[in-house]
Design a protein around this motif. Structure first.
Motif, PDB file in Angstrom:
ATOM      1  N   GLY A 116      63.259  37.339  48.263  1.00 20.43           N
ATOM      2  CA  GLY A 116      63.357  38.686  47.702  1.00 20.43           C
ATOM      3  C   GLY A 116      64.571  38.879  46.814  1.00 20.43           C
ATOM      4  N   THR A 117      65.299  37.802  46.537  1.00 24.40           N
ATOM      5  CA  THR A 117      66.507  37.914  45.709  1.00 24.40           C
ATOM      6  C   THR A 117      66.410  36.958  44.514  1.00 24.40           C
ATOM      7  OG1 THR A 117      67.696  36.211  46.959  1.00 24.40           O
ATOM      8  CG2 THR A 117      67.905  38.496  47.709  1.00 24.40           C
ATOM      9  N   TYR A 118      67.073  37.343  43.447  1.00 21.83           N
ATOM     10  CA  TYR A 118      67.132  36.513  42.254  1.00 21.83           C
ATOM     11  C   TYR A 118      68.250  37.051  41.373  1.00 21.83           C
ATOM     12  CZ  TYR A 118      64.668  40.500  40.207  1.00 21.83           C
ATOM     13  OH  TYR A 118      64.316  41.767  39.800  1.00 21.83           O
ATOM     14  N   ARG A 119      68.657  36.259  40.398  1.00 22.84           N
ATOM     15  CA  ARG A 119      69.617  36.714  39.389  1.00 22.84           C
ATOM     16  C   ARG A 119      68.911  36.750  38.044  1.00 22.84           C
ATOM     17  NH1 ARG A 119      74.015  32.848  38.989  1.00 22.84           N
ATOM     18  NH2 ARG A 119      72.498  31.357  39.787  1.00 22.84           N
ATOM     19  N   LYS A 120      69.316  37.664  37.204  1.00 24.14           N
ATOM     20  CA  LYS A 120      68.631  37.880  35.940  1.00 24.14           C
ATOM     21  C   LYS A 120      69.584  37.683  34.774  1.00 24.14           C
ATOM     22  CE  LYS A 120      67.265  42.122  34.914  1.00 24.14           C
ATOM     23  NZ  LYS A 120      66.440  43.351  34.921  1.00 24.14           N
ATOM     24  N   GLY A 121      69.117  36.995  33.745  1.00 24.79           N
ATOM     25  CA  GLY A 121      69.888  36.811  32.527  1.00 24.79           C
ATOM     26  C   GLY A 121      69.034  37.106  31.310  1.00 24.79           C
ATOM     27  N   GLY A 122      69.592  36.826  30.140  1.00 24.14           N
ATOM     28  CA  GLY A 122      68.881  37.076  28.899  1.00 24.14           C
ATOM     29  C   GLY A 122      68.470  35.787  28.227  1.00 24.14           C
ATOM     30  N   GLU A 123      69.168  35.411  27.158  1.00 26.59           N
ATOM     31  CA  GLU A 123      68.815  34.227  26.392  1.00 26.59           C
ATOM     32  C   GLU A 123      69.468  32.951  26.930  1.00 26.59           C
ATOM     33  OE1 GLU A 123      66.588  34.099  23.854  1.00 26.59           O
ATOM     34  OE2 GLU A 123      66.190  36.189  24.358  1.00 26.59           O
ATOM     35  N   GLN A 124      70.385  33.102  27.882  1.00 29.45           N
ATOM     36  CA  GLN A 124      71.058  31.927  28.441  1.00 29.45           C
ATOM     37  C   GLN A 124      70.433  31.546  29.783  1.00 29.45           C
ATOM     38  OE1 GLN A 124      72.972  34.597  27.065  1.00 29.45           O
ATOM     39  NE2 GLN A 124      72.852  33.332  25.218  1.00 29.45           N
ATOM     40  N   LEU A 125      70.299  30.252  30.015  1.00 30.61           N
ATOM     41  CA  LEU A 125      69.741  29.754  31.265  1.00 30.61           C
ATOM     42  C   LEU A 125      70.625  30.164  32.436  1.00 30.61           C
ATOM     43  CD1 LEU A 125      67.542  27.795  32.511  1.00 30.61           C
ATOM     44  CD2 LEU A 125      69.315  26.024  32.354  1.00 30.61           C
ATOM     45  N   VAL A 126      70.037  30.775  33.447  1.00 26.67           N
ATOM     46  CA  VAL A 126      70.773  31.180  34.651  1.00 26.67           C
ATOM     47  C   VAL A 126      70.917  29.963  35.564  1.00 26.67           C
ATOM     48  CG1 VAL A 126      70.773  32.654  36.693  1.00 26.67           C
ATOM     49  CG2 VAL A 126      69.974  33.563  34.493  1.00 26.67           C
ATOM     50  N   VAL A 127      72.153  29.645  35.932  1.00 22.50           N
ATOM     51  CA  VAL A 127      72.416  28.505  36.810  1.00 22.50           C
ATOM     52  C   VAL A 127      73.293  28.949  37.974  1.00 22.50           C
ATOM     53  CG1 VAL A 127      72.207  26.816  34.945  1.00 22.50           C
ATOM     54  CG2 VAL A 127      74.449  27.794  35.485  1.00 22.50           C
ATOM     55  N   ASP A 128      73.291  28.138  39.051  1.00 18.58           N
ATOM     56  CA  ASP A 128      74.143  28.446  40.194  1.00 18.58           C
ATOM     57  C   ASP A 128      75.505  27.776  40.027  1.00 18.58           C
ATOM     58  OD1 ASP A 128      73.821  25.758  40.878  1.00 18.58           O
ATOM     59  OD2 ASP A 128      72.333  26.157  42.435  1.00 18.58           O
TER      60      ASP A 128
END
Length: 216
Positions: free
Chosen positions: A170-182
């Motif tokens: 039920g959780t996630y992180r959101k970005g725009g044009e850049q790849l979301v990484v941990d």
């Protein structure tokens, strides 16, 4: 909401259907065969046959009183023509929804055009898998078509670099044009959590006329 969902029988499409139904929405799932296993026992789900690459089909189905249209259409990698299906679906959705008058569209996108650093895309890496290249190029072309579709309130949701089976947190992180990484530089998300992000966007409409990227 009453949602028309193309590609409802695939791994991602079925997760989106499950998430929509769990929140009390009504779903009409469109598949090539008109069948989804166990659909008869799922309250709120109707299944119809349809070709997402045919604008007349899109226009006819979407004109039946839906609040929004969603697409999780994607080819079976290595077995089908990526461009024919991905770009063909984009063209059919754009034209078909123009005919029916439905404005809201949320689609499954690709991660290949996301930036890993300024001006450098995921697809530009020498380690990008060859088997995914045609798919990524087709998604890039489709995104360009959506960006020109002024009559649509579209959102293109790119998953993490790796999307796979797994649990729903039920959780996630959101970005725009850049790849979301941990913190370790990894980019991944499960099908169910991608579906959470997808349905959140359908409900909230925070990224109209834009592409977003979601990952753990």
């Amino acid at each position: 909401m009453n949602i028309l969902l193309f590609g409802a029988s695939g791994n991602i499409g079925s997760a989106i259907a499950d998430e929509l139904l769990s929140r009390g929405h009504t779903v009409t799932g469109v598949t090539r065969t008109g069948r989804i296993e166990g659909a008869a026992d799922r309250e709120g789900l109707t299944v119809v046959a349809g070709d997402a690459t045919d604008a007349a089909t899109v226009a006819d189905l979407s004109a039946r009183g839906f609040d929004a249209v969603a697409s999780a259409v994607g080819p079976r990698v290595g077995k089908e023509d990526d461009r024919k299906i991905i770009v063909g679906t984009a063209k059919a959705l754009i034209e078909g929804l123009n005919r029916s008058g439905v404005r809201r569209l949320v689609v499954l996108g690709g991660a290949g055009s996301l930036e890993t650093s300024p001006g450098v895309r995921v697809i530009d890496s020498p380690h990008f898998p060859e088997m995914w290249k045609n798919n990524a190029l087709a998604q890039i072309e489709a995104l360009g078509l959506y960006r020109q579709a002024d009559h649509l309130d579209w959102t293109f949701i790119s998953p993490a670099k790796l999307i796979e089976a797994g649990e729903r947190t039920g959780t996630y992180r959101k970005g725009g044009e850049q790849l979301v990484v941990d913190a370790e530089g990894n980019s991944r998300i499960t099908y169910p959590d991608y579906a959470v992000a997808f349905v959140d966007e359908l409900e909230q409409g925070n990224a109209v006329k834009s592409r977003i990227n979601v990952a753990h």
